[in-house]
Design an enzyme around this catalytic site. Sequence first.
Site, PDB file in Angstrom:
ATOM      1  N   LYS A 207       3.215  -1.233   2.785  1.00 20.60           N
ATOM      2  CA  LYS A 207       1.963  -2.082   2.626  1.00 20.60           C
ATOM      3  C   LYS A 207       1.709  -3.548   2.951  1.00 20.60           C
ATOM      4  CE  LYS A 207      -1.360  -1.781  -1.028  1.00 20.60           C
ATOM      5  NZ  LYS A 207      -2.235  -2.197  -1.907  1.00 20.60           N
TER       6      LYS A 207
ATOM      7  N   LYS B 159      -0.671 -10.080   0.672  1.00 19.91           N
ATOM      8  CA  LYS B 159      -0.083 -11.057   0.709  1.00 19.91           C
ATOM      9  C   LYS B 159       1.340 -11.732   0.216  1.00 19.91           C
ATOM     10  CE  LYS B 159      -3.248 -13.369  -2.373  1.00 19.91           C
ATOM     11  NZ  LYS B 159      -4.320 -13.650  -1.599  1.00 19.91           N
TER      12      LYS B 159
ATOM     13  N   LYS C 275       1.129  -9.321 -15.262  1.00 21.22           N
ATOM     14  CA  LYS C 275       0.677 -10.192 -14.228  1.00 21.22           C
ATOM     15  C   LYS C 275       1.746 -11.549 -15.404  1.00 21.22           C
ATOM     16  CE  LYS C 275      -3.765 -10.697 -12.576  1.00 21.22           C
ATOM     17  NZ  LYS C 275      -5.257 -10.497 -12.837  1.00 21.22           N
TER      18      LYS C 275
HETATM   19  P1  AMP Z   1      -5.648  -7.245  -3.083  1.00 21.89           P
HETATM   20  O1  AMP Z   1      -5.900  -8.810  -2.997  1.00 21.89           O
HETATM   21  O2  AMP Z   1      -4.667  -7.263  -2.309  1.00 21.89           O
HETATM   22  O3  AMP Z   1      -6.173  -6.958  -4.829  1.00 21.89           O
HETATM   23  O4  AMP Z   1      -6.831  -6.565  -1.988  1.00 21.89           O
HETATM   24  C1  AMP Z   1      -8.045  -6.378  -2.137  1.00 21.89           C
HETATM   25  C2  AMP Z   1      -8.749  -5.323  -1.921  1.00 21.89           C
HETATM   26  O5  AMP Z   1      -8.326  -5.196  -0.338  1.00 21.89           O
HETATM   27  C3  AMP Z   1      -8.376  -3.796  -2.573  1.00 21.89           C
HETATM   28  O6  AMP Z   1      -9.231  -3.594  -3.012  1.00 21.89           O
HETATM   29  C4  AMP Z   1      -7.615  -3.095  -1.671  1.00 21.89           C
HETATM   30  O7  AMP Z   1      -7.843  -2.017  -1.658  1.00 21.89           O
HETATM   31  C5  AMP Z   1      -7.735  -3.670  -0.134  1.00 21.89           C
HETATM   32  N1  AMP Z   1      -6.673  -3.946  -0.270  1.00 21.89           N
HETATM   33  C6  AMP Z   1      -5.854  -4.658   0.298  1.00 21.89           C
HETATM   34  N2  AMP Z   1      -4.090  -4.624   1.147  1.00 21.89           N
HETATM   35  C7  AMP Z   1      -4.492  -3.322   1.603  1.00 21.89           C
HETATM   36  C8  AMP Z   1      -3.234  -2.400   2.448  1.00 21.89           C
HETATM   37  N3  AMP Z   1      -2.422  -2.609   2.977  1.00 21.89           N
HETATM   38  N4  AMP Z   1      -4.282  -1.093   2.702  1.00 21.89           N
HETATM   39  C9  AMP Z   1      -5.475  -0.924   2.300  1.00 21.89           C
HETATM   40  N5  AMP Z   1      -6.153  -1.752   1.474  1.00 21.89           N
HETATM   41  C10 AMP Z   1      -5.641  -3.274   0.982  1.00 21.89           C
END
Ligand code: AMP
Length: 319
Positions: free
Chosen positions: A189, A192, A110
């Site tokens: 992947k 956001k 971060k």
């Molecule tokens: P994040 O907000 O990116 O930390 O994601 C929150 C949760 O969503 C995490 O536990 C990730 O495992 C899942 N996640 C986020 N993006 C993906 C993706 N493209 N494919 C699968 N799981 C995702």
Amino acid sequence: MRVLTGLQPSGDLHIGNYFGAIKQMIEAQNENEMFMFIANYHAMTSSQDGEKLKQNSLKAAAAFLSLGIDPNKSVFWLQSDVKEIVELYWILSQFTPMGLLERAHSYKDKIAKGLNASHGLFSYPVLMAADILLFNTQIVPVGKDQIQHVEIARDIALKVNNEWGEIFTLPQAKVNEEVAVVVGTDGAKMSKSYQNTIDIFATEKILKKQISSIVTNSTALEEPKDWQNCNVFKIAKLFLNESEQKALQDRYEKGGEGYGHFKMYLNELISTYFNDAKKEYERLLSNPHEIDDVLQMGAKKAKEQAQKTMQKIYDKIGL
Ligand code: AMP
Ligand code: TRP
């Protein structure tokens, strides 16, 4: 099993979040004792805009409730409604060696991304340890980036137990290895930070725009198409059972349809799948008092457990 998870109130949820995490959480409610909360204290480390944080917390609560968190099965609350978390955070800080926090990858990442090196950000894992340890958590389902934080919570729990006896349950991180990565509109992947998402609660117009931006190749309309390497297919697959997948493969292999047709089909699939959740989301957001009531009910249950844990500690620390 006592399972606990903190949900960041950070903007719009996408279908990667849904298929990668939320769907499993909803299903897990039937077999486990789930404790889930909106992590608004943690969100303060990245923004101190109060109005925005309030709105985002409300939106996150509406989103998770409408997708299927059932406040009668799970304990679901807003983190800041259980102040014991902050009290425990301070007490745990006395058992947290600086070195343990200095090694945290998430903090270093971060800072590298330009966030201020504040004490809040640095001590974030101790607050997370308080979340976990306050509720006798056994399992913490996490993405890979959060494993180290659960290990820190475990280390702190061990130190306290060594000093004071068996106060805390030792938590364990659980990474769902089976979950495939959901690809975004550009084939990387879905995330956001890459701006390649398809958002669950997007308006029809935005959903259409996001779907039309999915990258495809330039095979002519009448030609057979390669479904295996097609981003539209990869996303559509998430919504289809085996025979529906087969039917879509056949349409690709037959030719005579362009990617525009497949994108239209994907749009229908997504709209239908999230239709009820979307209506409920809008309904809840126009009745914020209803969301507050649900969160208050959860906070009451969470507080009961939190106070039990704190009772064991007050004596030890001299409060
Ligand atoms: P994040 O907000 O990116 O930390 O994601 C929150 C949760 O969503 C995490 O536990 C990730 O495992 C899942 N996640 C986020 N993006 C993906 C993706 N493209 N494919 C699968 N799981 C995702
Ligand atoms: N740090 C977690 C994240 O960024 C959110 C979180 C806060 C959390 N407290 C928690 C997750 C306790 C699990 C357990 O996603």
